[in-house]
Motif scaffolding. Structure first.
Motif, PDB file in Angstrom:
ATOM      1  N   GLY A  71      25.142 -30.767 -32.180  1.00 56.04           N
ATOM      2  CA  GLY A  71      25.754 -30.273 -30.952  1.00 56.04           C
ATOM      3  C   GLY A  71      27.136 -30.837 -30.656  1.00 56.04           C
ATOM      4  N   THR A  72      27.623 -31.738 -31.501  1.00 59.44           N
ATOM      5  CA  THR A  72      28.957 -32.296 -31.257  1.00 59.44           C
ATOM      6  C   THR A  72      30.036 -31.226 -31.362  1.00 59.44           C
ATOM      7  OG1 THR A  72      28.146 -34.282 -32.345  1.00 59.44           O
ATOM      8  CG2 THR A  72      30.474 -34.200 -31.851  1.00 59.44           C
ATOM      9  N   LEU A  73      29.781 -30.261 -32.233  1.00 57.13           N
ATOM     10  CA  LEU A  73      30.774 -29.205 -32.426  1.00 57.13           C
ATOM     11  C   LEU A  73      30.965 -28.392 -31.143  1.00 57.13           C
ATOM     12  CD1 LEU A  73      32.468 -28.504 -34.828  1.00 57.13           C
ATOM     13  CD2 LEU A  73      30.837 -26.765 -35.457  1.00 57.13           C
ATOM     14  N   GLU A  74      29.849 -28.145 -30.438  1.00 56.10           N
ATOM     15  CA  GLU A  74      29.936 -27.467 -29.136  1.00 56.10           C
ATOM     16  C   GLU A  74      30.849 -28.241 -28.200  1.00 56.10           C
ATOM     17  OE1 GLU A  74      26.025 -27.133 -27.531  1.00 56.10           O
ATOM     18  OE2 GLU A  74      25.732 -25.109 -28.323  1.00 56.10           O
TER      19      GLU A  74
ATOM     20  N   ALA B  84      24.379 -33.853 -28.677  1.00 54.43           N
ATOM     21  CA  ALA B  84      25.701 -34.195 -29.211  1.00 54.43           C
ATOM     22  C   ALA B  84      25.806 -35.695 -29.469  1.00 54.43           C
ATOM     23  CB  ALA B  84      26.827 -33.736 -28.280  1.00 54.43           C
ATOM     24  N   LEU B  85      24.704 -36.289 -29.930  1.00 51.45           N
ATOM     25  CA  LEU B  85      24.704 -37.722 -30.232  1.00 51.45           C
ATOM     26  C   LEU B  85      24.694 -37.922 -31.732  1.00 51.45           C
ATOM     27  CD1 LEU B  85      21.964 -38.825 -27.697  1.00 51.45           C
ATOM     28  CD2 LEU B  85      24.422 -38.986 -27.409  1.00 51.45           C
ATOM     29  N   LYS B  86      25.446 -38.925 -32.180  1.00 54.03           N
ATOM     30  CA  LYS B  86      25.461 -39.267 -33.601  1.00 54.03           C
ATOM     31  C   LYS B  86      24.438 -40.363 -33.847  1.00 54.03           C
ATOM     32  CE  LYS B  86      28.537 -36.621 -35.278  1.00 54.03           C
ATOM     33  NZ  LYS B  86      28.030 -35.621 -36.198  1.00 54.03           N
ATOM     34  N   ASP B  88      23.948 -42.404 -36.178  1.00 52.81           N
ATOM     35  CA  ASP B  88      24.387 -43.658 -36.787  1.00 52.81           C
ATOM     36  C   ASP B  88      25.186 -44.535 -35.823  1.00 52.81           C
ATOM     37  OD1 ASP B  88      23.221 -43.132 -39.174  1.00 52.81           O
ATOM     38  OD2 ASP B  88      24.951 -42.091 -39.998  1.00 52.81           O
ATOM     39  N   LEU B  89      25.563 -43.991 -34.686  1.00 54.40           N
ATOM     40  CA  LEU B  89      26.367 -44.771 -33.744  1.00 54.40           C
ATOM     41  C   LEU B  89      25.492 -45.273 -32.602  1.00 54.40           C
ATOM     42  CD1 LEU B  89      29.550 -42.523 -33.458  1.00 54.40           C
ATOM     43  CD2 LEU B  89      29.113 -44.401 -35.010  1.00 54.40           C
ATOM     44  N   THR B  90      25.955 -46.324 -31.929  1.00 51.85           N
ATOM     45  CA  THR B  90      25.196 -46.830 -30.789  1.00 51.85           C
ATOM     46  C   THR B  90      25.454 -45.964 -29.558  1.00 51.85           C
ATOM     47  OG1 THR B  90      26.945 -48.231 -29.968  1.00 51.85           O
ATOM     48  CG2 THR B  90      25.528 -49.166 -31.669  1.00 51.85           C
ATOM     49  N   GLY B  91      24.645 -46.182 -28.524  1.00 52.41           N
ATOM     50  CA  GLY B  91      24.801 -45.414 -27.297  1.00 52.41           C
ATOM     51  C   GLY B  91      26.185 -45.552 -26.702  1.00 52.41           C
ATOM     52  N   VAL B  92      26.698 -46.780 -26.688  1.00 50.76           N
ATOM     53  CA  VAL B  92      28.019 -47.019 -26.108  1.00 50.76           C
ATOM     54  C   VAL B  92      29.085 -46.251 -26.893  1.00 50.76           C
ATOM     55  CG1 VAL B  92      29.783 -48.766 -25.695  1.00 50.76           C
ATOM     56  CG2 VAL B  92      27.405 -49.266 -25.174  1.00 50.76           C
ATOM     57  N   GLU B  93      29.020 -46.335 -28.217  1.00 47.45           N
ATOM     58  CA  GLU B  93      30.008 -45.633 -29.040  1.00 47.45           C
ATOM     59  C   GLU B  93      29.928 -44.126 -28.814  1.00 47.45           C
ATOM     60  OE1 GLU B  93      30.462 -48.432 -32.983  1.00 47.45           O
ATOM     61  OE2 GLU B  93      28.610 -47.344 -32.681  1.00 47.45           O
ATOM     62  N   ASN B  94      28.689 -43.620 -28.774  1.00 50.27           N
ATOM     63  CA  ASN B  94      28.502 -42.195 -28.538  1.00 50.27           C
ATOM     64  C   ASN B  94      29.133 -41.746 -27.230  1.00 50.27           C
ATOM     65  OD1 ASN B  94      27.009 -40.387 -30.360  1.00 50.27           O
ATOM     66  ND2 ASN B  94      25.559 -42.079 -30.401  1.00 50.27           N
ATOM     67  N   LEU B  95      28.877 -42.510 -26.172  1.00 53.29           N
ATOM     68  CA  LEU B  95      29.417 -42.149 -24.855  1.00 53.29           C
ATOM     69  C   LEU B  95      30.937 -42.167 -24.869  1.00 53.29           C
ATOM     70  CD1 LEU B  95      27.213 -43.877 -22.168  1.00 53.29           C
ATOM     71  CD2 LEU B  95      27.532 -41.448 -22.572  1.00 53.29           C
ATOM     72  N   ARG B  96      31.494 -43.218 -25.467  1.00 49.70           N
ATOM     73  CA  ARG B  96      32.954 -43.329 -25.452  1.00 49.70           C
ATOM     74  C   ARG B  96      33.591 -42.180 -26.232  1.00 49.70           C
ATOM     75  NH1 ARG B  96      35.402 -49.016 -26.507  1.00 49.70           N
ATOM     76  NH2 ARG B  96      37.165 -47.868 -25.652  1.00 49.70           N
ATOM     77  N   ILE B  97      32.952 -41.773 -27.322  1.00 49.21           N
ATOM     78  CA  ILE B  97      33.511 -40.689 -28.128  1.00 49.21           C
ATOM     79  C   ILE B  97      33.446 -39.359 -27.386  1.00 49.21           C
ATOM     80  CG2 ILE B  97      33.048 -39.280 -30.160  1.00 49.21           C
ATOM     81  CD1 ILE B  97      32.300 -42.003 -31.517  1.00 49.21           C
ATOM     82  N   THR B  98      32.293 -39.040 -26.803  1.00 48.77           N
ATOM     83  CA  THR B  98      32.213 -37.752 -26.111  1.00 48.77           C
ATOM     84  C   THR B  98      33.157 -37.715 -24.920  1.00 48.77           C
ATOM     85  OG1 THR B  98      30.160 -38.622 -25.211  1.00 48.77           O
ATOM     86  CG2 THR B  98      29.981 -36.716 -26.665  1.00 48.77           C
ATOM     87  N   GLU B  99      33.304 -38.861 -24.244  1.00 47.99           N
ATOM     88  CA  GLU B  99      34.207 -38.878 -23.097  1.00 47.99           C
ATOM     89  C   GLU B  99      35.675 -38.763 -23.537  1.00 47.99           C
ATOM     90  OE1 GLU B  99      33.795 -38.955 -19.444  1.00 47.99           O
ATOM     91  OE2 GLU B  99      32.245 -37.891 -20.522  1.00 47.99           O
ATOM     92  N   THR B 100      36.019 -39.389 -24.655  1.00 48.65           N
ATOM     93  CA  THR B 100      37.380 -39.244 -25.169  1.00 48.65           C
ATOM     94  C   THR B 100      37.659 -37.790 -25.514  1.00 48.65           C
ATOM     95  OG1 THR B 100      37.135 -41.417 -26.148  1.00 48.65           O
ATOM     96  CG2 THR B 100      39.044 -40.142 -26.834  1.00 48.65           C
ATOM     97  N   LEU B 101      36.659 -37.168 -26.126  1.00 51.90           N
ATOM     98  CA  LEU B 101      36.785 -35.763 -26.483  1.00 51.90           C
ATOM     99  C   LEU B 101      36.985 -34.910 -25.235  1.00 51.90           C
ATOM    100  CD1 LEU B 101      36.689 -34.512 -29.249  1.00 51.90           C
ATOM    101  CD2 LEU B 101      34.278 -34.054 -28.947  1.00 51.90           C
ATOM    102  N   ALA B 102      36.325 -35.304 -24.145  1.00 52.34           N
ATOM    103  CA  ALA B 102      36.434 -34.547 -22.898  1.00 52.34           C
ATOM    104  C   ALA B 102      37.719 -34.894 -22.149  1.00 52.34           C
ATOM    105  CB  ALA B 102      35.217 -34.811 -22.021  1.00 52.34           C
ATOM    106  N   GLY B 103      38.551 -35.748 -22.729  1.00 53.26           N
ATOM    107  CA  GLY B 103      39.835 -36.050 -22.123  1.00 53.26           C
ATOM    108  C   GLY B 103      39.795 -37.138 -21.072  1.00 53.26           C
ATOM    109  N   GLU B 104      38.723 -37.953 -21.053  1.00 51.87           N
ATOM    110  CA  GLU B 104      38.653 -39.054 -20.100  1.00 51.87           C
ATOM    111  C   GLU B 104      38.359 -40.330 -20.880  1.00 51.87           C
ATOM    112  OE1 GLU B 104      35.422 -37.798 -17.710  1.00 51.87           O
ATOM    113  OE2 GLU B 104      36.618 -36.457 -16.485  1.00 51.87           O
TER     114      GLU B 104
END
Lengths: 214, 204
Positions: A71-74, B84-86, B88-104
């Motif tokens: 779902g990361t692609l979404e 949308a979680l990876k 191999d990454l930890t929860g903190v890393e996952n959150l930071r990545i999705t938030e960066t992607l969202a522009g925050e």
């Protein structure tokens, strides 16, 4: 892009598979053909280039597959940044872990074929210019076949014909320098292909991803 | 304000819904009902702009979301079935990545606090793949604590959560609505939020 690099480091085995595939395929030729230096020297650029293309095909399937499944692609499509920029970052990260090791390993493998120092230099430059173009063009195919059953075979059929120009000019550059014609013409054409791919491939990949996720 | 005008969706050769319209104001929640396969997820993905409507338009502050893509997406959080979680990454890393992607951009401490907020204290440093289904869901939901976006689109947010987490999520939704946020969600559970106006849409 940073995320992809971190992920790749956590999954070192994927990177190594591609690299070892490349090394083994290239090493099989001298073993199979025998020790005639003249023949080996003649086929060397072609062999290294074909092996590099096949090895990068191997890695291509993983480019978007993981992100598509979790779902990361979404979320990438929902990011406010232009998708083509994100795609470009992803492809460059992909190249850094799948293409760059091949480029660095190629001169060493060239030695097995008795290539001259000058030939090795040109081989290196041609791979530096050619492999990013291969990753970029391959990304379009990978995005188009996303989620399709048997996508791996389909992507080879789609993308391999598009690699032909890169292969011709890449292998041709080495050959031209060995025969004394000078490799500049071939290398500048390779550079032109890379420039074109940099401009259009991310944009086409982004469009293909939108279609795949609709 | 989010408005949907005359939406229609087609999947394959099946018409999922047609002529669907609603408007959602600040502080309102839209609860999408429907049996399995009635097009709930398709509707939510359509409202995000992932699926192009067969007919009709979606308007954000009176403008089409496709022409105002960037402004709209900055104000949107979408949590789908897939977290949308990876792994191999930890929860903190996952959150930071999705938030960066969202522009925050989010600092490590903020991400840590958000995870503790959803009751994952002591699990922040584990790769997400070793967490249970419900814990993974909570990592994904921790994004809601970090995001500044006004519109939340949540696909089955209550799945796999335990009772305490369901209550916590409900409180978070109430709080968000009270501050003038908007929520669109699908769930098969009853949601009793009385501090805000709950609108219903039934599909199928």
């Amino acid at each position: 892009m940073k995320r992809d690099l971190i992920l790749a480091v956590r999954r070192m085995s994927d990177v190594l598979t591609t690299l070892f595939f490349f090394i083994i395929v290239v090493s099989l030729f001298p073993l199979g053909i025998g020790p005639e230096v003249e023949i080996l020297r003649m086929i060397a650029p072609g062999v290294v280039w074909v092996a590099a293309i096949l090895a990068s095909m191997l890695a291509l399937g993983r480019l978007f597959e993981g992100d598509y499944r979790d779902g990361t692609l979404e979320q990438m499509l929902l990011a406010p940044q232009p998708l083509s920029v994100l795609v470009l970052g992803k492809v460059l990260a992909h190249w850094a872990v799948s293409g760059l090791p091949l480029v660095l390993m190629a001169p060493l493998l060239g030695l097995q074929f008795g290539m001259t120092a000058e030939g090795l230099g040109v081989l290196l430059v041609s791979l530096v210019l050619g492999t990013p173009a291969i990753s970029l063009i391959g990304a379009v195919g990978a995005a188009l076949t996303l989620g399709v059953r048997g996508g791996g075979v389909l992507v080879s059929l789609l993308v391999l014909p598009l690699y032909i120009p890169v292969l011709i000019f890449g292998a041709g550059a080495v050959e031209a320098s060995v025969t004394g014609l000078g490799a500049e013409a071939h290398l500048s054409l390779l550079g032109a292909i890379l420039a074109l791919a940099l401009c259009f491939a991310p944009w086409a990949t982004a469009a293909a991803l939108r279609i795949s996720l609709d | 304000m989010l408005e949907a005008v005359d939406l229609a969706a087609v999947r394959g050769d099946r018409r999922l819904f047609a002529g669907l319209g609603f408007s959602l104001l600040e502080g309102e929640l839209l609860h999408v009902h429907g049996v399995n396969g009635s097009g709930k997820t398709t509707l939510l993905r359509m409202l995000c702009g992932l699926v192009v409507p067969e007919e009709g338009r979606i308007l954000w502050e009176g403008k089409d979301i496709r022409s105002e893509r960037e402004a709209y997406l900055r104000n949107l959080v979408y949590l789908g079935h897939l977290g949308a979680l990876k792994g191999d990454l930890t929860g903190v890393e996952n959150l930071r990545i999705t938030e960066t992607l969202a522009g925050e951009a989010v600092t490590e401490d903020q991400a840590m606090a958000a995870l503790q907020d959803v009751g994952l204290h002591g699990h922040e440093d584990l790769p997400v793949r070793v967490l249970s289904q419900g814990q993974r869901r909570r990592v994904a939901l921790a994004r809601l604590a970090l995001s500044q976006a006004g519109l939340w689109i949540l696909d089955e947010p209550f799945t796999a959560l335990d009772k305490a987490s369901v209550a916590a999520l409900r409180a978070r939704l109430e709080n968000h609505l009270k501050q003038g946020g908007m929520v669109i969600l699908t769930t098969h559970q009853e949601i009793d939020i009385d501090t805000a106006l709950v609108k219903q849409v039934a599909l199928g």
